[in-house]
Write a protein that holds these residues in place. Structure first.
Motif, short mmCIF file in Angstrom:
data_model
loop_
_atom_site.label_atom_id
_atom_site.label_comp_id
_atom_site.label_asym_id
_atom_site.label_seq_id
_atom_site.Cartn_x
_atom_site.Cartn_y
_atom_site.Cartn_z
N LYS A 42 34.12 20.91 -61.11
CA LYS A 42 35.05 20.96 -61.87
C LYS A 42 36.14 22.06 -62.35
O LYS A 42 37.14 22.80 -61.97
CB LYS A 42 35.21 20.52 -63.40
CG LYS A 42 34.51 18.83 -62.84
CD LYS A 42 33.92 18.13 -63.94
CE LYS A 42 32.90 19.08 -65.25
NZ LYS A 42 31.84 19.40 -63.99
N SER A 43 35.62 22.98 -62.49
CA SER A 43 36.29 24.18 -62.45
C SER A 43 36.47 24.93 -61.70
O SER A 43 37.45 25.56 -61.67
CB SER A 43 34.54 24.85 -63.18
OG SER A 43 34.47 24.83 -65.16
N THR A 44 36.21 24.99 -60.59
CA THR A 44 36.36 25.82 -59.17
C THR A 44 37.59 25.14 -59.05
O THR A 44 38.77 25.77 -58.19
CB THR A 44 35.13 25.06 -57.97
OG1 THR A 44 33.68 25.97 -58.23
CG2 THR A 44 36.07 26.21 -56.51
N HIS A 84 39.95 29.02 -70.37
CA HIS A 84 38.36 29.04 -69.86
C HIS A 84 37.79 27.91 -70.31
O HIS A 84 37.85 28.08 -71.38
CB HIS A 84 38.12 30.25 -69.63
CG HIS A 84 39.14 30.95 -68.78
ND1 HIS A 84 38.59 30.98 -66.95
CD2 HIS A 84 40.31 31.92 -68.98
CE1 HIS A 84 39.72 31.65 -66.74
NE2 HIS A 84 39.83 31.93 -67.74
N GLN A 85 36.62 28.07 -69.98
CA GLN A 85 35.06 27.52 -70.42
C GLN A 85 34.49 28.22 -71.06
O GLN A 85 34.58 28.00 -72.26
CB GLN A 85 34.39 27.09 -68.91
CG GLN A 85 33.56 26.27 -69.46
CD GLN A 85 32.52 25.63 -68.50
OE1 GLN A 85 32.91 25.74 -67.23
NE2 GLN A 85 31.59 24.62 -68.15
N HIS A 86 34.50 29.53 -70.61
CA HIS A 86 33.88 30.64 -71.48
C HIS A 86 34.77 31.51 -71.64
O HIS A 86 35.96 31.94 -70.93
CB HIS A 86 33.02 31.11 -70.51
CG HIS A 86 31.63 30.20 -70.12
ND1 HIS A 86 32.04 29.39 -69.02
CD2 HIS A 86 30.70 30.16 -70.69
CE1 HIS A 86 30.67 28.67 -68.48
NE2 HIS A 86 29.98 28.82 -69.39
N LEU A 161 42.29 22.47 -69.36
CA LEU A 161 41.52 23.13 -70.30
C LEU A 161 40.37 22.42 -70.76
O LEU A 161 39.69 21.17 -69.54
CB LEU A 161 41.72 22.05 -71.97
CG LEU A 161 43.11 22.24 -72.38
CD1 LEU A 161 43.36 20.96 -73.46
CD2 LEU A 161 42.95 23.76 -73.69
N ASP A 162 39.31 23.57 -70.10
CA ASP A 162 37.67 23.14 -69.36
C ASP A 162 36.78 23.75 -70.29
O ASP A 162 36.29 24.67 -71.23
CB ASP A 162 37.79 24.43 -68.54
CG ASP A 162 36.91 24.19 -67.85
OD1 ASP A 162 35.98 23.21 -67.57
OD2 ASP A 162 36.66 24.89 -65.67
N GLU A 163 36.61 22.33 -70.14
CA GLU A 163 35.70 21.85 -71.07
C GLU A 163 35.92 22.39 -73.12
O GLU A 163 35.29 23.25 -73.45
CB GLU A 163 34.67 22.32 -70.79
CG GLU A 163 33.74 21.09 -69.96
CD GLU A 163 32.46 22.03 -69.80
OE1 GLU A 163 31.76 21.23 -70.72
OE2 GLU A 163 31.41 21.88 -68.76
N PRO A 164 37.56 22.51 -73.15
CA PRO A 164 37.46 22.98 -74.55
C PRO A 164 36.93 22.17 -76.06
O PRO A 164 36.34 23.07 -77.05
CB PRO A 164 39.10 22.37 -74.88
CG PRO A 164 38.92 20.99 -74.02
CD PRO A 164 37.83 21.28 -72.63
N SER A 383 27.41 26.92 -62.55
CA SER A 383 28.48 26.47 -62.73
C SER A 383 27.96 26.31 -64.86
O SER A 383 26.85 26.49 -64.79
CB SER A 383 29.13 25.11 -62.72
OG SER A 383 27.60 24.51 -62.64
N GLY A 384 29.04 26.66 -65.44
CA GLY A 384 28.14 26.34 -67.38
C GLY A 384 27.03 25.54 -67.66
O GLY A 384 26.48 25.56 -67.79
N GLY A 385 27.39 24.43 -66.54
CA GLY A 385 25.66 23.22 -66.84
C GLY A 385 24.57 23.89 -66.56
O GLY A 385 24.00 23.86 -67.16
MG LIG Z 1 32.64 23.83 -65.84
#
Ligand SMILES: [Mg+2]
Ligand SMILES: Nc1ncnc2c1ncn2[C@@H]1O[C@H](COP(=O)(O)OP(=O)(O)OP(=O)(O)O)[C@@H](O)[C@H]1O
Lengths: 482, 337
Positions: A42-44, A84-86, A161-164, A383-385
């Protein structure tokens, strides 16, 4: 004509294929959700749309025109913005300076003008931020709003919005979710990534599911129940939420008496072996200092902190800043606590690494927590997760008898969330004492043998007979009077 | 990080810099081929040239090794020059004043250990200032360089000045304190053994030991390291002590292996060139050896280039500067992609 179309996008990082034929179409003025497991890509995918990742194959069409998006600058010119997610704010700058960073501005800009323009933008969207506040003094939710405003101020028509909501308390998440339809009214197209199915069914128009780098389908959300969505994503019915470990009369494992540090006013707490004590609360009410004092990085102001059944491990609430050393590999992150002198010698002998042992331990953790990566992969490339899973693996790796877990499932997909919660319950049943500090009410209710609420640096126990979302919600807002 | 990049980029930096040097030489109206051949000849052309190059390479490699080690812990040790001087001072004091009659088996280890200790303590001042008072080590190590150079000047005019003569220099070390020349093709002093072994030791320390993991964790993220139970302050002190120790050792080896005595201007800026060595080596302990050889070759070949081709030896500084810029540039580019 779709506002944005991504066609057959492929991207490979070294030996990992992050995307292997992903398709995504955003209709003008819709709220479009992207759903998928941790590491699905997803983020990619959204980073490719924002010019941060160059796809190996595939094309991107904006308003029907094929475009090469090589930099974020180009993406912004085309009206595409990403939160960003971060986070990626410049901490030392003020809100106003952050807002106007990257704007085409006259070379010599007077401070007053700068502030006036910032105020104008902030008022237009009614978001209540002080233009003069330094960005590092903002709470997480405020920073996020600042990033959104910054994108909108640049005339962005497609907002990603990436995992806001992963970093927000429920009330803040609700506020953000209510902002999305307002943006839609003004014609903004929103791409929304989340692992929380209820959020998707609440505000999104359509959803695209990504599985292992491929888009498997796109559907309208209307009429879709959260459970259905989950089954469709995971491919099987979700396990029902588990119930908290029963009240245990185990030996005391951790005791805080009248503990005071800046931000915490007199915490009394006794944690017993075999239980999960869940501390609910909105971020910023003392969770940070509590976590830090337990992790031993913040000196105790007054009062006492006793660990009666060591070792104690802390699963940090901020995986990128304190949870992991992003430049080290997965294996090195797993070895770090032992290298720091915690626990028995297992990975090191006479101070020197036993490489094969580390490889074995890392592989075991990777398999057990389903981390997508190899032992030598830099944590930054996860990835974040998957970074979150590594944090969990590390905290649990030393077989702690007292575990402090701060938002342990933040950013995890549905299945991984269930697995980590079960793992925590399992640890408690096996005799560990677990202190859960979480902003997620579901998590608190699902795990807590006992529940407390942290509000303005003070702890209030929730009466067992009044253990409801409403009651906890009241206490979280300081309305606990009766 | 792909491993080939670790080799390709430094080589590229060197090649581009040599290319620029050709350009400069053409602009100066010199024959670039002739000048570069002279440069290479001066560095590697015959046995004497080669020995000269290797002898110059040794302090560069040792100090560069220390700079890399400190960098890995997030610490900038710009004080290699001063630490080298202090190491040389300590070795001289031990050899000429304190233990002039000791046998070689005792004196040589004592000289080397004493030099390393002095360098470490000198860097330790910067470490204390940083951890206790928050003074940037960049500033303190630079300033300590001046103090060290002055300390040596004072010593050779005062307590360590040769007893017989009146030059501002120390007495010669006793024969038992001089590093011998091991059998081999080249006649170079025995310090070379340490110079070849220590990079491997530092590599082991950094990448295969608990200490090394702590150092690198602190360098990459002090917050996360502290959370994991590491004390960033302690690791910073350790990194600076080790780094200073290596530079101090280089100073002792200069005295015991090359000059035999202490005087002012002992070092032609080894401590500063070593920072470039460390950058070209991309902070890798083993990369320090070829990188130090390269800079040493430039230094020892520049004289020949001036003599034979009539080119000012500053051309060499152009090459050095470009290599430094490109090394830093590649490192930054590697970070972003
Ligand atoms: Mg991600
Ligand atoms: N810079 C990188 N280098 C190497 N691998 C990467 C890099 N960025 C992403 N990956 C890999 O690509 C895959 C997809 O990652 P991505 O961040 O897109 O996942 P995601 O769907 O956003 O997951 P999450 O829900 O955990 O945030 C992962 O296996 C990840 O490890």
């Amino acid at each position: 004509m779709p506002r944005v179309a991504l066609r057959d996008i492929h991207k490979r990082f070294g030996s990992t294929e992050a995307l292997r034929g992903a398709n995504l179409e955003l209709a003008p003025g819709e709220i479009h959700a992207v759903l998928g497991e941790n590491g699905a890509g997803k983020s990619t995918l959204v980073r490719a749309l924002y010019g941060l990742v160059r796809p190996d194959r595939g094309e991107i069409l904006i308003d029907g025109v094929p475009r090469e998006i090589s930099t974020p600058r180009r993406a912004l010119e085309l009206g595409i913005g990403l939160v960003h997610q971060h986070f990626m704010l410049v901490p030392a700058l003020t809100v106003a300076e952050n807002l106007l960073l990257g704007e085409p501005l006259p070379a010599f800009l007077r401070r007053a003008e700068l502030r006036a323009r910032a105020r104008e933008i902030l008022e237009l969207y009614d978001l209540g931020l002080d233009p003069d506040a330094p960005a590092d003094s903002l709470a997480v939710a405020e920073r996020q709003r600042l990033e959104i405003v910054r994108a909108l101020a640049r005339g962005v028509g497609v907002l990603i919005l990436d995992e806001p909501t992963a970093v927000l308390a429920p009330s803040e998440a609700a506020a953000l979710l209510s902002l999305l339809p307002r943006l839609r009214e003004r014609g903004t197209t929103v791409l929304f990534i989340s692992h929380k199915l209820a959020e998707i069914t609440a505000v999104c128009d359509r959803v695209t599911v990504l599985r292992a780098g491929r888009s498997v389908a796109t559907r309208p959300v209307a009429g879709l129940a959260a459970a259905e969505l989950g089954r469709w994503m995971v491919g099987e019915a979700l396990p029902p939420p588990g119930s908290p470990p029963a009240m245990a009369a185990g030996a005391p494992a951790l005791r805080l008496q009248d503990l005071r540090v800046p931000g915490l006013g007199g915490i009394d707490l006794e944690l017993r072996a075999g239980e999960v004590l869940a501390i609910a609360g909105i971020d910023g009410n003392g969770q940070g200092p509590l976590e830090e004092v337990l992790a031993g990085v913040l000196p105790i102001g007054s009062g006492t902190l006793e660990v009666l059944r060591p070792p104690l491990a802390v699963l940090s609430g901020d995986r990128q800043r304190t949870g992991l050393v992003l430049d080290l590999s997965i294996g090195e992150n797993l070895a770090l606590s032992e290298a720091a002198g915690a626990g028995r010698e297992r990975l090191y002998r006479y101070g020197f690494l036993r490489s094969s042992e580390l490889q074995r331990v890392a592989r075991e953790s990777i398999a057990r927590f389903e981390i997508r990566g190899a032992p030598d992969l830099q944590a930054r490339a996860l990835s974040g997760g998957n970074q979150q899973k590594l944090c969990v693996a590390r905290a649990l790796g030393g077989e702690p008898r007292v575990l402090v877990a701060v938002n342990p499932t933040r950013g995890l997909d549905v299945a991984a969330t269930a697995a980590v919660r079960e793992e925590l319950r399992e640890r408690a049943r096996a005799g560990a004492a677990v202190l859960l500090i979480s902003t997620d009410l579901d998590e608190v209710l699902e795990l807590g043998t006992r529940v407390c609420v942290l509000f303005r640096g003070r702890l209030t126990a929730v009466e067992p007979e009044r253990r409801t979302r409403e009651r906890i919600g009241e206490l979280m807002l300081g309305l606990g009077g009766a | 990080m792909k491993s080939w990049r670790a080799w390709i980029e430094p080589s590229l930096a060197v090649l581009i810099a040599l290319g620029c040097a050709v350009l400069v030489l053409v602009l100066l109206g010199a024959n670039p081929a002739r000048a570069l051949v002279a440069l290479a000849g001066g560095a590697f052309g015959d046995r004497l040239a080669l020995e000269n190059t290797v002898v110059r390479m040794m302090p560069l490699a040792l100090i560069g090794l220390g700079v890399s080690l400190a960098f890995r812990c997030g610490v900038w040790n710009i004080g290699g020059e001063g630490q080298l001087y202090l190491g040389a001072l300590a070795a001289t004091a031990l050899g000429t004043r304190l233990l002039p009659d000791a046998p070689a088996a005792i004196l040589i280890p004592v000289l080397l250990a004493g030099g390393a200790l002095a360098g470490a303590l000198w860097a330790g001042i910067a470490a204390l200032l940083k951890t206790q008072r928050g003074v940037s080590e960049v500033l303190s190590t630079i300033l300590l360089n001046f103090v060290a150079v002055l300390a040596v000047a004072w010593a050779v005019h005062g307590p360590l000045q040769e007893l017989a003569g009146s030059y501002p220099q120390s007495d010669l070390l006793p024969e038992a304190g001089r590093l011998g020349i091991p059998p081999g093709l080249l006649r170079i002093h025995g310090g070379v053994v340490l110079v070849l072994l220590l990079p491997f030791a530092v590599w082991l320390l950094l990448f295969r030991s608990a200490v090394g993991l702590r150092l690198r964790a602190v360098g990459a993220s002090p917050d996360a390291a502290r959370y994991a139970g590491v004390s960033p302050e302690r690791e910073v002190v350790r990194a600076l002590l080790l780094s200073g120790g290596l530079a101090g050792l280089a100073g002792a080896i200069e005295i015991a292996g090359v000059t035999g005595r202490l005087f002012e201007n002992l070092s032609p800026g080894y401590g500063f060139t070593a920072i470039a060595v460390s950058l070209l080596a991309r902070l890798h302990p083993l990369g320090v050896l070829p990188a130090a050889l390269f800079f040493a070759a430039l230094a020892s070949g520049s004289g020949a280039m001036q003599r034979v081709a009539g080119v000012p030896s500053v051309t060499v500084q152009v090459i050095e500067a470009i290599v430094i810029f490109l090394s830093v540039g590649f490192a930054l580019a590697g970070r972003r992609s």
